[in-house]
Motif scaffolding. Structure first.
Motif, PDB file in Angstrom:
ATOM      1  N   THR A  24      34.105  30.498  37.178  1.00  0.00           N
ATOM      2  CA  THR A  24      34.789  29.606  35.973  1.00  0.00           C
ATOM      3  C   THR A  24      34.500  29.822  34.685  1.00  0.00           C
ATOM      4  N   LYS A  25      35.032  30.075  34.215  1.00  0.00           N
ATOM      5  CA  LYS A  25      34.440  30.037  32.352  1.00  0.00           C
ATOM      6  C   LYS A  25      33.505  29.289  31.869  1.00  0.00           C
ATOM      7  N   GLN A  26      33.357  27.888  32.996  1.00  0.00           N
ATOM      8  CA  GLN A  26      32.112  26.832  32.524  1.00  0.00           C
ATOM      9  C   GLN A  26      30.673  27.795  33.035  1.00  0.00           C
ATOM     10  N   GLU A  27      30.474  28.269  33.677  1.00  0.00           N
ATOM     11  CA  GLU A  27      29.887  29.399  34.048  1.00  0.00           C
ATOM     12  C   GLU A  27      28.885  30.238  33.470  1.00  0.00           C
ATOM     13  N   ARG A  28      29.773  30.460  32.490  1.00  0.00           N
ATOM     14  CA  ARG A  28      29.405  32.025  32.067  1.00  0.00           C
ATOM     15  C   ARG A  28      28.070  31.737  31.066  1.00  0.00           C
ATOM     16  N   GLU A  29      27.566  30.488  30.076  1.00  0.00           N
ATOM     17  CA  GLU A  29      26.333  30.355  29.736  1.00  0.00           C
ATOM     18  C   GLU A  29      25.430  29.775  30.646  1.00  0.00           C
ATOM     19  N   ILE A  30      25.601  29.602  31.979  1.00  0.00           N
ATOM     20  CA  ILE A  30      24.171  29.364  33.025  1.00  0.00           C
ATOM     21  C   ILE A  30      23.404  29.807  32.558  1.00  0.00           C
ATOM     22  N   ARG A  31      21.842  29.804  32.871  1.00  0.00           N
ATOM     23  CA  ARG A  31      20.929  29.905  32.766  1.00  0.00           C
ATOM     24  C   ARG A  31      19.330  29.792  33.086  1.00  0.00           C
ATOM     25  N   PHE A  32      19.012  30.341  33.644  1.00  0.00           N
ATOM     26  CA  PHE A  32      17.993  29.633  34.626  1.00  0.00           C
ATOM     27  C   PHE A  32      16.257  30.236  33.562  1.00  0.00           C
ATOM     28  N   TYR A  33      15.062  28.856  34.052  1.00  0.00           N
ATOM     29  CA  TYR A  33      14.419  28.598  33.450  1.00  0.00           C
ATOM     30  C   TYR A  33      12.732  28.403  34.375  1.00  0.00           C
ATOM     31  N   GLU A  34      11.966  29.944  34.090  1.00  0.00           N
ATOM     32  CA  GLU A  34      11.311  29.131  35.568  1.00  0.00           C
ATOM     33  C   GLU A  34       9.733  28.352  34.474  1.00  0.00           C
ATOM     34  N   VAL A  35       8.793  27.961  35.181  1.00  0.00           N
ATOM     35  CA  VAL A  35       7.796  27.177  34.590  1.00  0.00           C
ATOM     36  C   VAL A  35       6.644  28.472  33.960  1.00  0.00           C
ATOM     37  N   GLU A  36       6.510  29.155  33.203  1.00  0.00           N
ATOM     38  CA  GLU A  36       5.629  29.761  33.402  1.00  0.00           C
ATOM     39  C   GLU A  36       3.664  29.190  33.165  1.00  0.00           C
ATOM     40  N   SER A  37       3.925  28.052  32.745  1.00  0.00           N
ATOM     41  CA  SER A  37       2.412  27.461  32.875  1.00  0.00           C
ATOM     42  C   SER A  37       2.513  26.198  32.684  1.00  0.00           C
ATOM     43  N   VAL A  38       1.559  25.304  33.025  1.00  0.00           N
ATOM     44  CA  VAL A  38       1.560  23.579  32.822  1.00  0.00           C
ATOM     45  C   VAL A  38       0.298  23.082  32.340  1.00  0.00           C
ATOM     46  N   GLU A  39       0.244  22.487  31.342  1.00  0.00           N
ATOM     47  CA  GLU A  39      -0.908  21.700  31.078  1.00  0.00           C
ATOM     48  C   GLU A  39      -1.578  20.755  30.763  1.00  0.00           C
ATOM     49  N   SER A  40      -2.523  20.032  30.906  1.00  0.00           N
ATOM     50  CA  SER A  40      -2.818  18.271  31.131  1.00  0.00           C
ATOM     51  C   SER A  40      -2.906  18.098  29.553  1.00  0.00           C
ATOM     52  N   THR A  41      -2.092  16.961  29.002  1.00  0.00           N
ATOM     53  CA  THR A  41      -2.580  16.855  27.607  1.00  0.00           C
ATOM     54  C   THR A  41      -3.137  14.644  27.644  1.00  0.00           C
ATOM     55  N   ASP A  42      -3.800  14.678  26.662  1.00  0.00           N
ATOM     56  CA  ASP A  42      -3.385  13.127  26.878  1.00  0.00           C
ATOM     57  C   ASP A  42      -2.384  12.042  27.395  1.00  0.00           C
ATOM     58  N   GLU A  43      -1.145  12.200  27.006  1.00  0.00           N
ATOM     59  CA  GLU A  43       0.103  11.724  27.429  1.00  0.00           C
ATOM     60  C   GLU A  43       0.419  12.000  28.605  1.00  0.00           C
ATOM     61  N   GLY A  44      -0.173  13.088  29.232  1.00  0.00           N
ATOM     62  CA  GLY A  44       1.006  13.719  30.641  1.00  0.00           C
ATOM     63  C   GLY A  44       0.424  14.818  30.969  1.00  0.00           C
ATOM     64  N   TYR A  45       1.627  16.386  31.056  1.00  0.00           N
ATOM     65  CA  TYR A  45       1.239  16.947  31.124  1.00  0.00           C
ATOM     66  C   TYR A  45       2.832  17.993  30.221  1.00  0.00           C
ATOM     67  N   ARG A  46       2.566  19.097  29.929  1.00  0.00           N
ATOM     68  CA  ARG A  46       3.511  19.858  28.701  1.00  0.00           C
ATOM     69  C   ARG A  46       3.774  20.745  29.577  1.00  0.00           C
ATOM     70  N   ALA A  47       5.111  21.670  30.199  1.00  0.00           N
ATOM     71  CA  ALA A  47       4.873  22.767  30.283  1.00  0.00           C
ATOM     72  C   ALA A  47       5.692  23.484  29.576  1.00  0.00           C
ATOM     73  N   THR A  48       5.570  24.373  30.103  1.00  0.00           N
ATOM     74  CA  THR A  48       6.277  25.981  28.781  1.00  0.00           C
ATOM     75  C   THR A  48       7.016  26.903  30.171  1.00  0.00           C
ATOM     76  N   HIS A  49       8.373  27.189  29.975  1.00  0.00           N
ATOM     77  CA  HIS A  49       9.988  27.354  30.746  1.00  0.00           C
ATOM     78  C   HIS A  49       9.969  28.386  29.668  1.00  0.00           C
ATOM     79  N   GLU A  50       9.459  29.526  30.438  1.00  0.00           N
ATOM     80  CA  GLU A  50      10.760  31.162  30.089  1.00  0.00           C
ATOM     81  C   GLU A  50      12.158  31.809  30.648  1.00  0.00           C
ATOM     82  N   PRO A  51      12.790  32.515  30.272  1.00  0.00           N
ATOM     83  CA  PRO A  51      14.685  32.378  30.684  1.00  0.00           C
ATOM     84  C   PRO A  51      14.248  33.237  31.610  1.00  0.00           C
ATOM     85  N   VAL A  52      14.541  33.788  32.814  1.00  0.00           N
ATOM     86  CA  VAL A  52      15.158  34.485  33.684  1.00  0.00           C
ATOM     87  C   VAL A  52      16.203  36.071  33.728  1.00  0.00           C
TER      88      VAL A  52
END
Length: 345
Positions: A317-345
């Motif tokens: 379908t046309k609605q799927e044309r822009e579909i994009r996946f992101y993988e978790v590159e890294s996760v770091e602990s912060t004072d408030e919890g966690y911050r994750a960096t995602h890179e497009p596949v």
């Protein structure tokens, strides 16, 4: 892309750290009333629960337990955006109280509570729990009429906050990139799920295992993809081992969890350590499934109508044309919890 994830060690009956209309999606699995493992939890929050059980009054205990959950549902109505979706995984309970065996319909009572708060109920999902038991009955076995059906399914109840669908800015890239495949839609939006695998996480601590009711990763992962977009915040007010937060992290959404027991955060530390590998596996499986779908369609002499913008395959379908996946590159602990960096596949 970056996402943030935090857990608040507190009682979800007061979501004090969350502002009005600050959450886009709720995915949760609460303690199930009238399941014995949760008696002490509910009793600690409302002494009327213990009194009712001691009196052998199952219906009064059932209502008292749901009264505790009702306070959480009222907070969800406040923090969830207009048109936002609440997904509640819940199972019914069977129990003998004062010599009488019966079913306690938790799903019906939760449905009633959400409707009373102004939520619109949506078509729900039944998912079949994996079981190794050969026995499909309880009670008197082969002699009628006193055998009872074994409960092997749970409900994912779905509610919209208010009567209107959620609105997005015109042409929102974060929504179109978060599209799912046509064939995934057909599988995910079925009202019966029989292909959900077993629980992803295992607990090393026996005391935590006894107090955990973590649902399979596949359930919150599907729901996060079905009902949210990139940049959204997902809330689980009954956080437990953090399965919803892990699903949100892998899916590229922010998350907030509320949990009364701080010890569960240690379990989530282990899950976060494996988040990158899990993300790669989940994304690879989805892409492989779609490529196989394309191959099958072409083998039948058909073709798909549109080319994906970011990938070397067509989509239905046309609605799927822009579909994009992101993988978790890294996760770091912060004072408030966690911050994750995602890179497009």
């Amino acid at each position: 892309m970056e996402t943030s994830h935090r857990v608040v060690v507190d009682d979800a009956r007061e979501l004090d750290t969350l502002a009005d209309d600050s959450v886009d999606l709720v995915v949760t699995s609460p303690p199930y009333p009238m399941i014995e493992m949760w008696d002490d939890t509910f009793g600690a929050l409302d002494p009327a629960v213990g009194d009712a059980l001691a009196d052998g009054d199952g219906q009064r205990a059932f209502e008292a337990m749901h009264g505790v959950l009702d306070e959480v549902w009222a907070e969800l109505e406040r923090v969830l955006v207009d048109g936002g979706i609440a997904c509640v995984n819940v199972g019914d309970a069977t129990r003998t109280v004062d010599g009488s065996f019966r079913v306690y319909p938790n799903h019906a009572r939760v449905l009633e509570a959400f409707q009373s708060l102004g939520f619109d109920p949506l078509p729900d999902v039944l998912w079949r729990k994996p079981t190794n038991s050969a026995a499909k009955f309880m009670g008197s076995g082969m002699l009628p009429p006193n055998a009872y059906v074994t409960l092997e399914h749970e409900y994912v109840l779905l509610f919209r906050n208010g009567g209107d669908s959620r609105s997005f800015e015109p042409g929102a890239d974060r929504r179109y990139e978060a599209a799912y495949f046509w064939e995934e839609r057909n599988r995910w939006f079925s009202d019966v799920w029989t292909d959900v695998s077993g629980e992803l996480q295992s607990l090393d601590h026996d005391d935590l295992r006894e107090r955990s009711a973590a649902f399979p990763f596949e359930i919150p992962y599907r729901l996060v993809n079905m009902y949210s977009a990139y940049g959204d915040t997902v809330l689980d007010p009954f956080w437990g081992t953090g399965t919803t937060s892990l699903a949100a992290l892998v899916a590229g959404r922010d998350s907030v969890g509320y949990e009364r027991e701080a010890a569960f955060a240690e379990v989530f530390d282990d899950a976060v350590a494996d988040a990158s590998a899990l993300s790669r596996s989940v994304v690879a499986e989805r892409l492989d499934r779609h490529r196989q779908f394309v191959a099958d369609v072409r083998a039948e002499g058909d073709d798909l109508g549109y080319d994906a913008v970011h990938y070397d395959f067509p989509v239905r379908t046309k609605q799927e044309r822009e579909i994009r996946f992101y993988e978790v590159e890294s996760v770091e602990s912060t004072d408030e919890g966690y911050r994750a960096t995602h890179e497009p596949v």
